[in-house]
Scaffold this active site. Structure first.
Site: not given
Ligand code: 13P
Length: 309
Positions: A80-81, A179, A206-209, A228-229
């Site tokens: 990732d990233h 986050g 990304h950022g599915a939380s 992505n979680v």
């Molecule tokens: P969150 O931490 O918001 O779930 O995002 C995870 C993410 O996008 C990892 O690349």
């Protein structure tokens, strides 16, 4: 079984669901994702943030690949990233066949050049490349991007970028953040629809939380096939440890870790349900995936036509 990200995403996109890609840091994280996916009969992805790669090194990569290979549901393992050519090279050498070449912190031209270079390299290894234009805000593994630095993905630029780089999947920025969301998420679905109209490759969010069910479902309808979680799973892990350590409920490390795995597993299962991938493992049982399961042990460079299905 060890499948390829390309196969996972394209099948999900065709059948209108999405693959959950979960950031893991250690054995417990890997166990939680594998158990949740197997219980849900769902495909999924294990992904390593560069900080986890540096922390766990090759043993952690080997753990992910072996756990994926032994799983009875389809899995791929993803870096990732990554903003680092040496990290990407190391991940490829270690057997990872799916990477995110993340030039999004760079100016557009530099992002393009970095992504082109990493895509050429990764494709030589038969690996799949995800990239990003625009810039997602929020915090992940100690790296914070302020909201004012965030930049939404421009649909025209996205097309030019994909054509020039040859990437296989694109992470879009449409108001999603890494986050916790400080206020209710407001995703720009018109923008996503415009990107989808112009681009056929798998789109990643990304950022599915913290994203509500309706947003997830709309994003899937508009072509997102990988979410992505990280944060919510990490919070479940840390929350459990905090509670059990404060309460001094456990003397036994394995028992305590078992509780932490169960806490993460529950969050992961909820996400797989939201992503619509529950019960979809069978769709990925292509002859190619079966061949990969037999031949695709890590450490071997597989023929491009097999690994990039
Ligand atoms: P969150 O931490 O918001 O779930 O995002 C995870 C993410 O996008 C990892 O690349």
């Amino acid at each position: 079984m060890l499948s390829s990200t390309q196969e996972l995403l394209e099948t999900a996109q065709r059948h209108k669901y999405a693959i959950g890609a979960f950031n893991i840091y250690n054995l417990e994280g890997v166990q939680a994702v594998i158990r949740a996916a197997e219980a849900a009969d769902s495909p999924a992805m294990l992904q390593l943030h560069p900080s986890a790669l540096h922390y766990g090194g090759l043993p952690l990569v080997a753990l992910c690949l072996e756990a994926a290979a032994q799983s009875r549901v389809p899995f791929s393992v993803h870096l990732d990233h990554s903003t680092s050519a040496p990290d990407i090279q190391a991940a490829l050498e270690a057997g990872i066949r799916s990477i995110m070449a993340d030039g999004s912190p760079l100016a557009y031209d530099q992002n393009l050049a970095f992504t082109q270079r990493m895509t050429t390299l990764a494709h030589q290894w038969g690996a799949v490349v995800e990239a990003e234009i625009g810039r997602i805000s929020g915090t992940e593994d100690g790296l914070t991007v302020a909201e004012k630095e965030a930049k939404m993905t421009d649909p025209d630029q996205a097309v030019a970028f994909v054509e020039a780089t040859g990437v296989d999947a694109l992470a879009v920025t449409i108001g999603n953040v890494h986050g916790e969301y400080q206020s209710p998420p407001r995703l720009d679905f018109d923008r996503l629809a415009r990107i989808r109209e112009r681009l056929a490759i798998p789109l990643v969010l990304h950022g599915a939380s913290g994203l509500p069910e309706q947003d997830i479902s709309t994003a899937i309808q508009l072509g997102v096939c990988k979410f992505n979680v990280n944060t919510e799973v990490r919070q479940a892990y840390l929350g459990f440890l905090r509670a059990s350590l404060c309460g001094q409920a456990y003397q036994d490390l394995l028992e305590a870790m078992g509780g932490a795995v169960a806490a993460m597993e529950q969050v992961i299962q909820e996400k797989l349900t939201l992503f619509g991938s529950v019960g979809k493992a069978y769709l990925h049982h292509s002859p190619y995936a079966d061949m990969l399961a037999g031949a695709g042990r890590y450490g071997k460079v597989l023929p491009t036509e097999l690994t990039r299905l």
